[in-house]
Enzyme design. Sequence first.
Site, PDB file in Angstrom:
ATOM      1  CG  ASP A   1      -2.043  -1.021   0.973  1.00 32.58           C
ATOM      2  OD1 ASP A   1      -1.819  -2.206   1.263  1.00 32.58           O
ATOM      3  OD2 ASP A   1      -3.096  -0.628   0.440  1.00 32.58           O
TER       4      ASP A   1
HETATM    5  O1  MRU Z   1      -7.713  -2.600   2.855  1.00 36.06           O
HETATM    6  P1  MRU Z   1      -7.445  -3.010   1.416  1.00 36.06           P
HETATM    7  O2  MRU Z   1      -8.255  -4.186   1.001  1.00 36.06           O
HETATM    8  O3  MRU Z   1      -7.534  -1.849   0.466  1.00 36.06           O
HETATM    9  O4  MRU Z   1      -5.928  -3.476   1.454  1.00 36.06           O
HETATM   10  C1  MRU Z   1      -5.343  -3.975   0.273  1.00 36.06           C
HETATM   11  C2  MRU Z   1      -3.974  -4.473   0.458  1.00 36.06           C
HETATM   12  O5  MRU Z   1      -3.391  -4.370   1.518  1.00 36.06           O
HETATM   13  C3  MRU Z   1      -3.286  -5.002  -0.766  1.00 36.06           C
HETATM   14  O6  MRU Z   1      -2.430  -6.047  -0.419  1.00 36.06           O
HETATM   15  C4  MRU Z   1      -2.468  -3.881  -1.410  1.00 36.06           C
HETATM   16  O7  MRU Z   1      -3.263  -2.745  -1.588  1.00 36.06           O
HETATM   17  C5  MRU Z   1      -1.898  -4.275  -2.717  1.00 36.06           C
HETATM   18  S1  MRU Z   1      -3.117  -4.372  -3.981  1.00 36.06           S
HETATM   19  C6  MRU Z   1      -2.327  -4.748  -5.439  1.00 36.06           C
END
Ligand code: MRU
Length: 356
Positions: free
Chosen positions: A251
């Site tokens: 992220d």
């Molecule tokens: O809370 P989320 O579902 O948005 O978190 C997503 C993640 O942590 C993913 O592993 C990350 O964004 C990578 S997506 C290619």
Amino acid sequence: ISMEAIKYSAGNLQIIDQLKLPSQLDYIQIKNCEDGWNAIKFMQVRGAPAIAIVGGLSLAVEMYSKDFNSLSELKSFVSNRMKYLITSRPTAVNLFNLDATLQSFIDEHSSFTVLDLKQNDCFLPLILHRLLDKLEGLLADDINCNKLIGKNGSENLKRLSTTSVNLLTHCNTGSLATANYGTALGMFLSLHALGKLSRCFFTETRPYNQGSRLTAYELTYDKIPCTMICDSMVAALMSRERIDAVVVGADCIAANGDTANKIGTFQIAILAKHFNIPFYVAAPFTSINFGLPNGKNIVIEERSQEEMTTLNGVQLSVKGCITCWNPAFDVTPGELITGGIITEHGVFKASELKNV
Ligand code: MRU
């Protein structure tokens, strides 16, 4: 190309409502930035690259229905709308990076205004057109990145075994988290196509269950051999099965490679180190914040305790005075990313990440 989670054409944006998966596959219409903000905030779309794309395209949709009288009006419109969109969720950096890219794009183009004074009439439509091109190109740009991540990653990973590899992932990094194809999950598709993927193990990813709800759905859709485990089973899995590598998404990656990703990633990286299993992060450069020297200052979203105490409205835990701590992400130190950071520009050691 697998499941199309984001559909866009000339001012028309539709996304899969991920809240309804896996039981229903429904698309919702995004008509403006408010719709985009709500879809991101309430997780109808999630995953760092997809958040930025839906944010950017919701701005494009809104620009279709608006007339601008001057460059400064356009500039403050884009700036205000982006400032609003980035308040939806704090951790994924891609939407913040898009905001910075759009501001500098407009600034670069504004510097031509003096030269073009005489043609001011056609200058505004031109810059508007280019800005829309940029926003509308987000989907194709992300797919290209993901294909390159798939290629770079699969070349690196296939060396880990003379036959085929067993991999473990966490959270969801496929078509539902990106424009299409995915980052870590996209690479698994590449390895599968090469006949080099034996099995994909994945965690259910408590408390929001991105693994059991979304990754399970995608792997089934793409017919990848896979096995789900609970988050608490990672050590047991690593001690009993041959796991050749762990690959997760990101992220927000700081300049030294420290990586914020879904809660639970850090403990998997510690286990991987214990079992001597290479740990990789797969992410596009839009997930890197080179302005952050390390992961200490990454803002970690904290979510409601209902996500832990209930499931689809059913109470799982005693009602009343318990308090829960529900951080949505954790930060894995760069030195635990022993395999490397797989990007569209190659595979980097965390300490050797460079802006290209
Ligand atoms: O809370 P989320 O579902 O948005 O978190 C997503 C993640 O942590 C993913 O592993 C990350 O964004 C990578 S997506 C290619």
